[in-house]
Design a protein around this motif. Sequence first.
Motif, PDB file in Angstrom:
ATOM      1  N   GLU A  34       0.851  -1.184   0.000  1.00 40.97           N
ATOM      2  CA  GLU A  34       0.000   0.000   0.000  1.00 40.97           C
ATOM      3  C   GLU A  34       0.888   1.235   0.000  1.00 40.97           C
ATOM      4  N   ILE A  35       0.587   2.162  -0.884  1.00 40.14           N
ATOM      5  CA  ILE A  35       1.273   3.441  -0.970  1.00 40.14           C
ATOM      6  C   ILE A  35       0.515   4.405  -0.069  1.00 40.14           C
ATOM      7  N   LEU A  36       1.180   4.872   0.976  1.00 45.48           N
ATOM      8  CA  LEU A  36       0.551   5.799   1.915  1.00 45.48           C
ATOM      9  C   LEU A  36       1.108   7.192   1.667  1.00 45.48           C
ATOM     10  N   LEU A  44      -2.933   4.139  -2.030  1.00 51.64           N
ATOM     11  CA  LEU A  44      -3.166   3.373  -3.255  1.00 51.64           C
ATOM     12  C   LEU A  44      -2.675   1.951  -3.023  1.00 51.64           C
ATOM     13  N   ASP A  45      -3.434   0.971  -3.482  1.00 57.14           N
ATOM     14  CA  ASP A  45      -2.986  -0.414  -3.416  1.00 57.14           C
ATOM     15  C   ASP A  45      -1.991  -0.669  -4.540  1.00 57.14           C
ATOM     16  N   CYS A  46      -1.021  -1.518  -4.277  1.00 63.06           N
ATOM     17  CA  CYS A  46      -0.031  -1.860  -5.293  1.00 63.06           C
ATOM     18  C   CYS A  46       0.412  -3.300  -5.096  1.00 63.06           C
ATOM     19  N   ASP A  59       3.746  -2.405  -9.092  1.00 62.37           N
ATOM     20  CA  ASP A  59       2.773  -2.372 -10.179  1.00 62.37           C
ATOM     21  C   ASP A  59       1.446  -1.843  -9.656  1.00 62.37           C
ATOM     22  N   LEU A  60       0.812  -0.984 -10.448  1.00 61.56           N
ATOM     23  CA  LEU A  60      -0.486  -0.395 -10.126  1.00 61.56           C
ATOM     24  C   LEU A  60      -1.326  -0.370 -11.387  1.00 61.56           C
ATOM     25  N   LEU A  61      -2.609  -0.102 -11.239  1.00 61.57           N
ATOM     26  CA  LEU A  61      -3.457   0.061 -12.421  1.00 61.57           C
ATOM     27  C   LEU A  61      -3.060   1.307 -13.198  1.00 61.57           C
ATOM     28  N   ASN A  62      -2.694   2.380 -12.469  1.00 62.59           N
ATOM     29  CA  ASN A  62      -2.309   3.643 -13.074  1.00 62.59           C
ATOM     30  C   ASN A  62      -1.402   4.363 -12.088  1.00 62.59           C
ATOM     31  N   ILE A  71       5.166   6.555   1.842  1.00 64.70           N
ATOM     32  CA  ILE A  71       5.470   5.433   2.721  1.00 64.70           C
ATOM     33  C   ILE A  71       4.932   4.178   2.045  1.00 64.70           C
ATOM     34  N   LEU A  72       5.775   3.163   1.897  1.00 62.71           N
ATOM     35  CA  LEU A  72       5.359   1.879   1.342  1.00 62.71           C
ATOM     36  C   LEU A  72       5.067   0.943   2.511  1.00 62.71           C
ATOM     37  N   ALA A  73       3.808   0.539   2.646  1.00 61.53           N
ATOM     38  CA  ALA A  73       3.405  -0.389   3.707  1.00 61.53           C
ATOM     39  C   ALA A  73       3.350  -1.795   3.133  1.00 61.53           C
ATOM     40  N   ILE A  74       4.037  -2.727   3.793  1.00 63.92           N
ATOM     41  CA  ILE A  74       4.013  -4.129   3.387  1.00 63.92           C
ATOM     42  C   ILE A  74       3.734  -4.996   4.604  1.00 63.92           C
ATOM     43  N   ASN A  75       3.503  -6.271   4.376  1.00 64.87           N
ATOM     44  CA  ASN A  75       3.188  -7.212   5.460  1.00 64.87           C
ATOM     45  C   ASN A  75       1.979  -6.742   6.259  1.00 64.87           C
ATOM     46  N   ASN A  76       0.891  -6.419   5.534  1.00 66.46           N
ATOM     47  CA  ASN A  76      -0.349  -5.936   6.157  1.00 66.46           C
ATOM     48  C   ASN A  76      -0.127  -4.704   7.023  1.00 66.46           C
ATOM     49  N   GLY A  77       0.790  -3.834   6.597  1.00 66.26           N
ATOM     50  CA  GLY A  77       1.047  -2.587   7.308  1.00 66.26           C
ATOM     51  C   GLY A  77       2.029  -2.704   8.448  1.00 66.26           C
ATOM     52  N   LYS A  78       2.538  -3.903   8.723  1.00 67.32           N
ATOM     53  CA  LYS A  78       3.494  -4.081   9.824  1.00 67.32           C
ATOM     54  C   LYS A  78       4.805  -3.366   9.541  1.00 67.32           C
ATOM     55  N   ASP A  79       5.236  -3.363   8.284  1.00 73.92           N
ATOM     56  CA  ASP A  79       6.469  -2.679   7.892  1.00 73.92           C
ATOM     57  C   ASP A  79       6.107  -1.464   7.055  1.00 73.92           C
TER      58      ASP A  79
END
Length: 102
Positions: A34-36, A44-46, A59-62, A71-79
């Motif tokens: 998720e792009i925060l 935005l989801d990615c 990768d995104l739709l647009n 901020i790039l959130a990964i691992n369900n926002g844990k990181d």
Amino acid sequence: MESVLGEDPVSAAQEASSSEGRIERRQRTILGGEILFEDGSGSLDCRIRNMSKSGARLDLLNTADVPDRFILAINNGKDRLPVRLAWRSVTSVGVEFEVVDD
């Protein structure tokens, strides 16, 4: 057009050619991310397609609404990793992880 392996040959060629200037080799992955936006105004989801210690391809739709820094959130926002945009295409962005001083 997709190859027998299901990979877009144009994307594969772009990825291969863009790796020439990289310091580290990226590992292929398919992770949800998720792009925060830094100002908290949205997200935005990615999909994280590859990653190294110094950056990633998302990768995104647009990509029109992807900011230069986020901020790039990964691992369900844990990181949550601060990143800056390195390059952009219509459906993908390359990011570099920013160093955070402790």
